[in-house]
Design an enzyme around this catalytic site. Structure first.
Site, mmCIF file in Angstrom:
data_model
loop_
_atom_site.group_PDB
_atom_site.id
_atom_site.type_symbol
_atom_site.label_atom_id
_atom_site.label_comp_id
_atom_site.label_asym_id
_atom_site.label_seq_id
_atom_site.Cartn_x
_atom_site.Cartn_y
_atom_site.Cartn_z
ATOM 1 N N ASP A 161 -2.229 -2.802 14.640
ATOM 2 C CA ASP A 161 -2.097 -3.172 16.031
ATOM 3 C C ASP A 161 -2.201 -2.164 16.908
ATOM 4 O OD1 ASP A 161 -0.964 -5.437 14.896
ATOM 5 O OD2 ASP A 161 1.152 -4.647 14.524
ATOM 6 N N HIS A 189 5.390 -6.892 13.296
ATOM 7 C CA HIS A 189 4.129 -6.829 12.992
ATOM 8 C C HIS A 189 3.678 -8.230 12.714
ATOM 9 C CE1 HIS A 189 0.105 -6.072 11.312
ATOM 10 N NE2 HIS A 189 0.403 -6.787 10.336
HETATM 11 P P1 NAI Z 1 -6.548 -9.842 -1.582
HETATM 12 O O1 NAI Z 1 -6.079 -10.967 -1.938
HETATM 13 O O2 NAI Z 1 -7.912 -9.536 -1.147
HETATM 14 O O3 NAI Z 1 -5.966 -8.476 -2.541
HETATM 15 C C1 NAI Z 1 -4.603 -8.424 -3.028
HETATM 16 C C2 NAI Z 1 -4.517 -7.783 -4.150
HETATM 17 O O4 NAI Z 1 -3.318 -7.742 -4.616
HETATM 18 C C3 NAI Z 1 -5.724 -8.561 -5.216
HETATM 19 O O5 NAI Z 1 -6.462 -7.659 -5.772
HETATM 20 C C4 NAI Z 1 -4.428 -8.776 -6.263
HETATM 21 O O6 NAI Z 1 -4.888 -8.848 -7.542
HETATM 22 C C5 NAI Z 1 -3.344 -8.002 -5.945
HETATM 23 N N1 NAI Z 1 -1.938 -8.051 -6.721
HETATM 24 C C6 NAI Z 1 -1.558 -9.525 -6.519
HETATM 25 N N2 NAI Z 1 -0.400 -9.354 -7.222
HETATM 26 C C7 NAI Z 1 -0.084 -8.124 -7.667
HETATM 27 C C8 NAI Z 1 0.880 -7.370 -8.206
HETATM 28 N N3 NAI Z 1 2.123 -7.984 -8.578
HETATM 29 N N4 NAI Z 1 0.579 -6.094 -8.532
HETATM 30 C C9 NAI Z 1 -0.305 -5.534 -7.818
HETATM 31 N N5 NAI Z 1 -1.409 -5.933 -7.430
HETATM 32 C C10 NAI Z 1 -1.162 -7.424 -7.238
HETATM 33 O O7 NAI Z 1 -5.535 -9.602 -0.048
HETATM 34 P P2 NAI Z 1 -5.803 -8.510 0.981
HETATM 35 O O8 NAI Z 1 -6.839 -9.290 2.108
HETATM 36 O O9 NAI Z 1 -6.508 -7.357 0.510
HETATM 37 O O10 NAI Z 1 -4.556 -8.456 1.736
HETATM 38 C C11 NAI Z 1 -3.370 -7.742 0.923
HETATM 39 C C12 NAI Z 1 -2.208 -8.122 1.749
HETATM 40 O O11 NAI Z 1 -2.379 -7.277 3.136
HETATM 41 C C13 NAI Z 1 -1.861 -9.437 2.353
HETATM 42 O O12 NAI Z 1 -0.363 -9.546 2.277
HETATM 43 C C14 NAI Z 1 -2.106 -9.282 3.849
HETATM 44 O O13 NAI Z 1 -1.502 -10.354 4.455
HETATM 45 C C15 NAI Z 1 -1.601 -7.736 4.254
HETATM 46 N N6 NAI Z 1 -2.435 -7.481 5.370
HETATM 47 C C16 NAI Z 1 -1.555 -6.548 6.132
HETATM 48 C C17 NAI Z 1 -1.955 -6.164 7.321
HETATM 49 C C18 NAI Z 1 -1.162 -5.206 8.205
HETATM 50 O O14 NAI Z 1 -1.640 -4.872 9.302
HETATM 51 N N7 NAI Z 1 -0.322 -4.800 7.661
HETATM 52 C C19 NAI Z 1 -3.494 -6.324 7.970
HETATM 53 C C20 NAI Z 1 -4.110 -7.499 7.034
HETATM 54 C C21 NAI Z 1 -3.389 -7.841 5.725
#
Ligand code: NAI
Length: 338
Positions: A161, A189
């Protein structure tokens, strides 16, 4: 001792949970390339052997290891770790809010933080998994239940942000490097809980009245632009990896003794010096506010609420209404599971 020596002598083993994902991979790349990180453990439910093998060929300081759930992988990834960054979970698709992710990501974060409580209870925990407004309270409740909660060490990563606010205001700040303007973004957020406080930016700048509302909306809902552009393939990953790395680097530098590092981050206010006053003013216990970082994590929460503009006060009111519900949802998930 000069600073360079201090940095070399102090260890900063770091783990990424969710390392194979859209955020996890570029974030792990940035951490692998960071000279301050000497050990990097990657954990995911899939693909960590490949990601680890690939990154291991980079000629940087960090020794890298990768783990899957089998053979006590989470335990091995976390044991001896000082900093844990969590981007594990599912991302948004078009039409979804961050709150829609709750059901799945809440359980993932709970289980991973249970591992942290067991294997590295003193680590700094940086939560990226959405909805941050709820996953951070979940993490706090898990750590409290295990008797190892230290609010100074638990952070919701809201840096994206801040990064968006810096970028979107560049035409008004006139900075060649937009990151040279410090803009506090406070609250939570997601959507209206995100409150940019342009009036406290440094150096100060002016936004034309007729542009203000659009700019606020763009910072609050900037994530939607990426979700729509990716058209079903997920949410922000590269900009988030950059932002997550920027925050992790600040935590590491402060832990190594660098002074004067201040970053907005979503914390449990009553557990951080200066936080009580902000909790009283806002009526919420978890809130993103500029925090002075140090060797023990969040050393001081800085109250920037005095003297904000009327428009900012109104944004803050809308934030509080939504944020409180998000926080309670997280707390209830652990305290009264259905
Ligand atoms: P993605 O689906 O590409 O990657 C998530 C990863 O987590 C995958 O590799 C998956 O296998 C893994 N995963 C799932 N369950 C798991 C477990 N129990 N233990 C370990 N790994 C596990 O998703 P992406 O795009 O990387 O997003 C991840 C998270 O970050 C989402 O919740 C998203 O909303 C959040 N996010 C947060 C932001 C922020 O500003 N804080 C900004 C953008 C996304």
């Amino acid at each position: 001792m000069v600073k360079a020596d201090l940095q070399e002598l102090t260890r900063s083993p770091t783990a990424v949970l969710g390392a194979s994902g859209g955020i996890g991979q570029p974030l792990s790349l940035l951490l692998k390339a960071c000279p301050l990180v000497d050990e990097l453990a990657l954990y995911d439910v899939v693909n960590t052997p490949g990601v680890t093998a690939d990154l291991s060929h980079i000629s940087s300081v960090a020794k890298i290891s990768g783990y899957l759930p089998k053979d006590d992988g989470l335990k091995h990834a976390l044991t001896g770790t000082d900093i844990v960054v969590i981007p594990a979970g599912i991302p948004r698709k078009p039409g979804m809010t961050r709150d829609d992710l709750f059901k799945i990501n809440a359980g993932i974060v709970r289980d991973l933080v249970e591992g942290i409580a067991k294997h590295c209870p003193k680590a700094f925990v940086l939560i990226i998994s959405n909805p941050v407004n709820s996953t951070v309270p979940i993490a706090a409740e898990v750590l409290k239940a295990a008797g190892v909660f230290d609010a100074k060490r638990l952070f919701g990563v809201t840096t994206l942000d801040v990064v968006r606010a810096e970028t979107f205001t560049q035409k008004y700040t006139g900075q060649k490097n937009p990151a040279h303007t410090k803009i506090p973004v406070i609250g939570g957020h997601s959507g209206e809980t995100i409150v940019p406080i342009f009036s406290k930016a440094s150096p100060s700048f002016t936004i034309p009245d007729d542009k203000y509302d659009d700019l606020i909306k763009r910072v609050q809902f900037g994530g939607d632009e990426v979700v729509q552009a990716k058209d079903g393939a997920g949410s922000a990953t590269l900009s988030m990896a950059y932002a997550g790395y920027r925050f992790a680097e600040s935590v590491i530098k402060a832990a190594k003794g660098e002074k004067g590092i201040i970053e907005p981050t979503f914390i449990y206010l009553p557990g951080v010096v200066g936080g009580e006053e902000i909790a009283e003013a806002t009526g919420v216990q978890f809130f993103s506010t500029p925090v002075e970082l140090g060797p023990n994590g969040a050393e001081k929460a800085i109250n920037i609420l005095d003297g904000i503009t009327d428009k900012e006060s109104r944004l803050l009111e809308a934030c509080k209404a939504g944020l409180q519900g998000n926080i309670l949802k997280g707390v209830d998930f652990i305290k009264s599971p259905v």
